[in-house]
Scaffold this active site. Sequence first.
Site, mmCIF file in Angstrom:
data_model
loop_
_atom_site.group_PDB
_atom_site.id
_atom_site.type_symbol
_atom_site.label_atom_id
_atom_site.label_comp_id
_atom_site.label_asym_id
_atom_site.label_seq_id
_atom_site.Cartn_x
_atom_site.Cartn_y
_atom_site.Cartn_z
ATOM 1 N N ASP A 76 -11.386 2.269 4.105
ATOM 2 C CA ASP A 76 -11.669 0.826 3.986
ATOM 3 C C ASP A 76 -13.148 0.583 3.740
ATOM 4 O O ASP A 76 -13.557 -0.484 3.298
ATOM 5 C CB ASP A 76 -11.319 0.138 5.317
ATOM 6 N N LYS A 118 0.848 -1.209 0.000
ATOM 7 C CA LYS A 118 0.000 0.000 0.000
ATOM 8 C C LYS A 118 0.876 1.249 0.000
ATOM 9 O O LYS A 118 0.636 2.198 -0.733
ATOM 10 C CB LYS A 118 -0.928 -0.006 1.220
ATOM 11 N N GLN A 144 -4.736 -1.943 9.646
ATOM 12 C CA GLN A 144 -4.558 -3.247 8.994
ATOM 13 C C GLN A 144 -5.126 -4.366 9.871
ATOM 14 O O GLN A 144 -4.829 -4.456 11.055
ATOM 15 C CB GLN A 144 -3.064 -3.485 8.728
HETATM 16 N N1 LIG Z 1 -7.880 -2.810 7.072
HETATM 17 C C1 LIG Z 1 -7.582 -3.689 6.078
HETATM 18 N N2 LIG Z 1 -7.870 -3.367 4.808
HETATM 19 C C2 LIG Z 1 -7.572 -4.236 3.780
HETATM 20 O O1 LIG Z 1 -7.866 -3.944 2.604
HETATM 21 C C3 LIG Z 1 -6.935 -5.465 4.086
HETATM 22 C C4 LIG Z 1 -6.688 -5.768 5.426
HETATM 23 N N3 LIG Z 1 -7.004 -4.868 6.406
HETATM 24 N N4 LIG Z 1 -6.144 -6.961 5.767
HETATM 25 C C5 LIG Z 1 -5.766 -7.931 4.758
HETATM 26 C C6 LIG Z 1 -6.533 -7.779 3.472
HETATM 27 C C7 LIG Z 1 -5.854 -8.428 2.293
HETATM 28 N N5 LIG Z 1 -5.554 -7.317 1.417
HETATM 29 C C8 LIG Z 1 -4.795 -7.458 0.243
HETATM 30 C C9 LIG Z 1 -4.172 -6.360 -0.325
HETATM 31 C C10 LIG Z 1 -3.367 -6.524 -1.455
HETATM 32 C C11 LIG Z 1 -3.172 -7.775 -2.004
HETATM 33 C C12 LIG Z 1 -2.265 -7.911 -3.173
HETATM 34 O O2 LIG Z 1 -1.777 -6.934 -3.712
HETATM 35 N N6 LIG Z 1 -1.966 -9.168 -3.611
HETATM 36 C C13 LIG Z 1 -1.066 -9.381 -4.728
HETATM 37 C C14 LIG Z 1 0.118 -10.259 -4.283
HETATM 38 C C15 LIG Z 1 0.858 -9.633 -3.139
HETATM 39 C C16 LIG Z 1 1.843 -10.655 -2.577
HETATM 40 O O3 LIG Z 1 2.541 -11.255 -3.411
HETATM 41 O O4 LIG Z 1 1.832 -10.834 -1.348
HETATM 42 C C17 LIG Z 1 -1.773 -10.162 -5.840
HETATM 43 O O5 LIG Z 1 -2.812 -10.785 -5.530
HETATM 44 O O6 LIG Z 1 -1.276 -10.102 -6.980
HETATM 45 C C18 LIG Z 1 -3.794 -8.886 -1.451
HETATM 46 C C19 LIG Z 1 -4.613 -8.712 -0.318
HETATM 47 C C20 LIG Z 1 -6.025 -6.165 1.944
HETATM 48 N N7 LIG Z 1 -6.563 -6.373 3.103
#
Ligand SMILES: Nc1nc(=O)c2c([nH]1)NC[C@@H]1CN(c3ccc(C(=O)N[C@@H](CCC(=O)O)C(=O)O)cc3)C=[N+]21
Length: 284
Positions: A120, A53, A97
Site C-alpha cells: 500500500d 483485488k 483494508q
Molecule cells: N489498505 C487499503 N488500500 C487501498 O488501496 C484501499 C483501501 N485500503 N480502502 C479503500 C480504498 C478505495 N480503493 C479502491 C479500489 C478500487 C476501486 C475500483 O476498482 N473502482 C471501480 C468501481 C468498483 C465498484 O464498482 O465498486 C471504478 O472506479 O471503476 C475503487 C477504490 C482502494 N482502497
Amino acid sequence: MAQVIYGSEVSKDIRAQLSEQMEALRGAGARMPKLAVILVGNNPASLSYVTGKEKACAQVGMESELIRLPEATTQDELMAVVRRLNEDPAVDGILCQLPLPRGLDSAQVIREIRPDKDVDGFHPINVGKLYLKEDGFVPCTPLGCMELLHRMGVNPSGKRAVVLGRSNLVGAPVARLLLNENATVTICHSKTENLPQVCAEADILIAAVGRAKMVTAEYVKEGAAVIDVGINRNEQGKLVGDVDFASVEPKAGFITPVPKGVGPMTITMLLKNTLKAYRQHEGE
Ligand SMILES: Nc1nc(=O)c2c([nH]1)NC[C@@H]1CN(c3ccc(C(=O)N[C@@H](CCC(=O)O)C(=O)O)cc3)C=[N+]21
C-alpha cells in the site's frame, strides 16, 4: 472537448503485461507472487474492493489470500495476524483494508507491516522514501494517477499542478509524486480561500476531496488535464466522482471518468507493487 482517458483500458494493457510475466514465472516452475489481504468486519464497500483485488490477482495469475476477521477482532488479534504474514516467506505483499472498524488503530497496524511487504506504501518508512526520492513502495492510487498522466502524454515538469485534498492515502503522496516530476504544486484543502480560482490556474488538476461533483467548470482551466479520484456514492448507491463530468468535460483537455478511471488503476498498481515486492524477496 476533452479526451476521456479510461483507466479500465490502460489497466487492461498493464494487466496483460503482468499476465505474461506470471506465465513466464509459472513456466519456469518458480514460486508465484502472493498478496495477502486482511478484511476486518463486513463493510460492504470494503468487501467489494477486496473482491476486486482478489479477482485481479486471479486474472493475471498471481496468488492471493483473503483473511476475513470478525468485527469484534481485538487489536492484539489483528497484530498477531500481521506478524504471521510478515514471517510467511510465501507472502510478498500485505494489505489491511481500510477503514478498520471503530476502536482499532490502523496506524499501529500499518507500522507493524514489514516495509518490504507494505504494497500500500502507507508505512512511514515508505512514506519517508517517497519524500526522499528513494526506492520504496508508492501508494497505489497516486501511482495510478501518474500513470494516467503519462498515458495522456502530459509531462508534469514545469506545469502548474493543483491537488484538491491532502489525505495521507492520496492527496499528500500524489502531490509529492508531481513535485518529484518537477511540477509546481499547490495543495488545496478545506481552509483554502478562493478555491475555484486557485484550481483554475492548474494545467493538471487532481480531485481527491471526497465530495460528489464538487469540481465544476469554474474550477478548470481551458485544456487542463483533470484526474478524478472521487469514490462517492449518490442516494441510489451509484459511484460518483468529485468532478461534475458533464460540466467539466467540454472545457478540459483530458479527463478521467468515475467509474472506469482511477479505480481500476489503483488495483493494477497494487498488482505491480506486489510483483515488485516478490522480485525483492527473490533477490532479483
Ligand atoms: N489498505 C487499503 N488500500 C487501498 O488501496 C484501499 C483501501 N485500503 N480502502 C479503500 C480504498 C478505495 N480503493 C479502491 C479500489 C478500487 C476501486 C475500483 O476498482 N473502482 C471501480 C468501481 C468498483 C465498484 O464498482 O465498486 C471504478 O472506479 O471503476 C475503487 C477504490 C482502494 N482502497
